[in-house]
Scaffold this motif. Structure first.
Motif, PDB file in Angstrom:
ATOM      1  N   LYS A 116       0.828  -1.205   0.000  1.00 41.05           N
ATOM      2  CA  LYS A 116       0.000   0.000   0.000  1.00 41.05           C
ATOM      3  C   LYS A 116       0.864   1.258   0.000  1.00 41.05           C
ATOM      4  N   THR A 117       0.293   2.331  -0.519  1.00 38.62           N
ATOM      5  CA  THR A 117       0.893   3.655  -0.393  1.00 38.62           C
ATOM      6  C   THR A 117       0.201   4.328   0.779  1.00 38.62           C
ATOM      7  N   TYR A 118       0.984   4.808   1.731  1.00 40.05           N
ATOM      8  CA  TYR A 118       0.386   5.431   2.913  1.00 40.05           C
ATOM      9  C   TYR A 118       1.354   6.447   3.511  1.00 40.05           C
ATOM     10  N   ASN A 119       0.777   7.374   4.270  1.00 38.29           N
ATOM     11  CA  ASN A 119       1.585   8.391   4.951  1.00 38.29           C
ATOM     12  C   ASN A 119       1.091   8.665   6.376  1.00 38.29           C
ATOM     13  N   ARG A 120       0.136   7.875   6.830  1.00 35.49           N
ATOM     14  CA  ARG A 120      -0.405   8.028   8.184  1.00 35.49           C
ATOM     15  C   ARG A 120      -0.605   6.653   8.815  1.00 35.49           C
ATOM     16  N   PHE A 121      -0.533   6.636  10.140  1.00 37.75           N
ATOM     17  CA  PHE A 121      -0.753   5.426  10.916  1.00 37.75           C
ATOM     18  C   PHE A 121      -1.774   5.754  11.998  1.00 37.75           C
ATOM     19  N   GLU A 122      -2.799   4.920  12.091  1.00 37.39           N
ATOM     20  CA  GLU A 122      -3.884   5.121  13.058  1.00 37.39           C
ATOM     21  C   GLU A 122      -3.994   3.872  13.925  1.00 37.39           C
ATOM     22  N   PHE A 123      -4.200   4.086  15.223  1.00 33.30           N
ATOM     23  CA  PHE A 123      -4.401   2.942  16.115  1.00 33.30           C
ATOM     24  C   PHE A 123      -5.385   3.320  17.218  1.00 33.30           C
ATOM     25  N   HIS A 124      -6.037   2.289  17.761  1.00 33.12           N
ATOM     26  CA  HIS A 124      -7.012   2.457  18.836  1.00 33.12           C
ATOM     27  C   HIS A 124      -6.582   1.623  20.038  1.00 33.12           C
ATOM     28  N   LEU A 125      -6.619   2.236  21.216  1.00 32.50           N
ATOM     29  CA  LEU A 125      -6.341   1.539  22.467  1.00 32.50           C
ATOM     30  C   LEU A 125      -7.649   1.330  23.213  1.00 32.50           C
ATOM     31  N   LEU A 126      -7.894   0.101  23.647  1.00 37.20           N
ATOM     32  CA  LEU A 126      -9.106  -0.233  24.383  1.00 37.20           C
ATOM     33  C   LEU A 126      -8.751  -0.455  25.846  1.00 37.20           C
ATOM     34  N   PHE A 127      -9.379   0.304  26.723  1.00 39.28           N
ATOM     35  CA  PHE A 127      -9.198   0.199  28.161  1.00 39.28           C
ATOM     36  C   PHE A 127     -10.413  -0.517  28.740  1.00 39.28           C
ATOM     37  N   SER A 128     -10.181  -1.571  29.527  1.00 34.72           N
ATOM     38  CA  SER A 128     -11.264  -2.388  30.074  1.00 34.72           C
ATOM     39  C   SER A 128     -11.398  -2.217  31.580  1.00 34.72           C
ATOM     40  N   ASP A 129     -12.583  -2.602  32.076  1.00 33.27           N
ATOM     41  CA  ASP A 129     -12.894  -2.519  33.507  1.00 33.27           C
ATOM     42  C   ASP A 129     -12.614  -1.115  34.043  1.00 33.27           C
ATOM     43  N   VAL A 130     -13.170  -0.130  33.361  1.00 38.79           N
ATOM     44  CA  VAL A 130     -12.951   1.279  33.704  1.00 38.79           C
ATOM     45  C   VAL A 130     -13.726   1.644  34.968  1.00 38.79           C
ATOM     46  N   THR A 131     -13.053   2.353  35.873  1.00 40.80           N
ATOM     47  CA  THR A 131     -13.673   2.881  37.087  1.00 40.80           C
ATOM     48  C   THR A 131     -13.269   4.341  37.237  1.00 40.80           C
ATOM     49  N   GLU A 132     -13.957   5.024  38.123  1.00 38.81           N
ATOM     50  CA  GLU A 132     -13.672   6.422  38.452  1.00 38.81           C
ATOM     51  C   GLU A 132     -13.648   7.323  37.208  1.00 38.81           C
ATOM     52  N   PHE A 133     -14.525   7.038  36.274  1.00 38.31           N
ATOM     53  CA  PHE A 133     -14.618   7.821  35.035  1.00 38.31           C
ATOM     54  C   PHE A 133     -15.219   9.194  35.343  1.00 38.31           C
ATOM     55  N   GLN A 134     -14.492  10.251  34.970  1.00 37.19           N
ATOM     56  CA  GLN A 134     -14.944  11.621  35.216  1.00 37.19           C
ATOM     57  C   GLN A 134     -14.704  12.479  33.983  1.00 37.19           C
ATOM     58  N   VAL A 135     -15.666  13.351  33.701  1.00 39.84           N
ATOM     59  CA  VAL A 135     -15.526  14.313  32.611  1.00 39.84           C
ATOM     60  C   VAL A 135     -15.748  15.701  33.187  1.00 39.84           C
ATOM     61  N   HIS A 136     -14.791  16.574  32.952  1.00 39.46           N
ATOM     62  CA  HIS A 136     -14.882  17.961  33.412  1.00 39.46           C
ATOM     63  C   HIS A 136     -14.570  18.878  32.239  1.00 39.46           C
ATOM     64  N   GLY A 137     -15.402  18.838  31.216  1.00 35.43           N
ATOM     65  CA  GLY A 137     -15.183  19.654  30.023  1.00 35.43           C
ATOM     66  C   GLY A 137     -14.303  18.930  29.021  1.00 35.43           C
ATOM     67  N   TRP A 138     -14.455  19.329  27.777  1.00 35.33           N
ATOM     68  CA  TRP A 138     -13.672  18.698  26.705  1.00 35.33           C
ATOM     69  C   TRP A 138     -13.469  19.697  25.587  1.00 35.33           C
ATOM     70  N   GLY A 139     -12.241  19.756  25.086  1.00 30.31           N
ATOM     71  CA  GLY A 139     -11.921  20.651  23.996  1.00 30.31           C
ATOM     72  C   GLY A 139     -10.552  20.323  23.429  1.00 30.31           C
ATOM     73  N   PRO A 140     -10.080  21.130  22.490  1.00 28.99           N
ATOM     74  CA  PRO A 140      -8.788  20.861  21.839  1.00 28.99           C
ATOM     75  C   PRO A 140      -7.609  20.801  22.810  1.00 28.99           C
ATOM     76  N   GLN A 141      -7.604  21.637  23.828  1.00 27.17           N
ATOM     77  CA  GLN A 141      -6.491  21.636  24.779  1.00 27.17           C
ATOM     78  C   GLN A 141      -6.424  20.314  25.534  1.00 27.17           C
ATOM     79  N   GLU A 142      -7.550  19.805  25.986  1.00 30.31           N
ATOM     80  CA  GLU A 142      -7.569  18.531  26.706  1.00 30.31           C
ATOM     81  C   GLU A 142      -7.124  17.379  25.794  1.00 30.31           C
ATOM     82  N   ALA A 143      -7.484  17.438  24.523  1.00 29.72           N
ATOM     83  CA  ALA A 143      -7.112  16.377  23.588  1.00 29.72           C
ATOM     84  C   ALA A 143      -5.604  16.344  23.334  1.00 29.72           C
ATOM     85  N   ARG A 144      -4.918  17.455  23.565  1.00 31.40           N
ATOM     86  CA  ARG A 144      -3.465  17.510  23.352  1.00 31.40           C
ATOM     87  C   ARG A 144      -2.678  17.036  24.571  1.00 31.40           C
TER      88      ARG A 144
END
Length: 127
Positions: free
Chosen positions: A55-83
């Protein structure tokens, strides 16, 4: 096990860290208590899988799966948090994930992490 170790078979030297990749996908699945994070990078595998070699390609993509998640918290989301991605060991053989700084973003603990998918593709360089 670190995220880089999960990619070790694809790279002769050190694979890119999650901070050298772009986080583009976050999926929390309350049905099975998992979180999937998707990353994209221009740091191409030096040992590509057989099905990628023609194949011809210039990008690599991967997904990580986290299991048995606890203490999940969301306090806002935006570009800064994603970095700001931190995946580290936590007491009790847990994995601590922080997307963003303390007080903002997404934070959780997980019992395990695995490489859920990986692919290469050709992306346009156009803005």
């Amino acid at each position: 096990m670190s995220a880089s170790e999960l990619l070790g078979d694809l790279y002769e030297s050190e694979p890119p860290t999650v901070n050298e990749c772009e986080l583009f996908y976050v999926h929390a699945d309350e049905r099975d208590g998992s979180v999937t994070l998707g990353f994209d990078t221009r740091e191409l595998p030096s040992r590509p899988r057989a099905e990628w070699r023609e194949k011809t390609y210039n990008r690599f993509e991967f997904h990580l799966l986290f299991s048995d998640v606890t203490e999940f918290q969301v306090h806002g989301w935006g570009p800064q948090e994603a970095r700001e991605v931190d995946i580290s060991a936590a007491p009790g053989k847990k994995i601590k994930v922080a997307l963003g700084r303390t007080g903002s973003g997404i934070h959780f603990l997980a019992s395990s992490m695995r490489l859920a998918s990986a692919r290469v593709y050709l992306a346009s360089d156009a803005p």
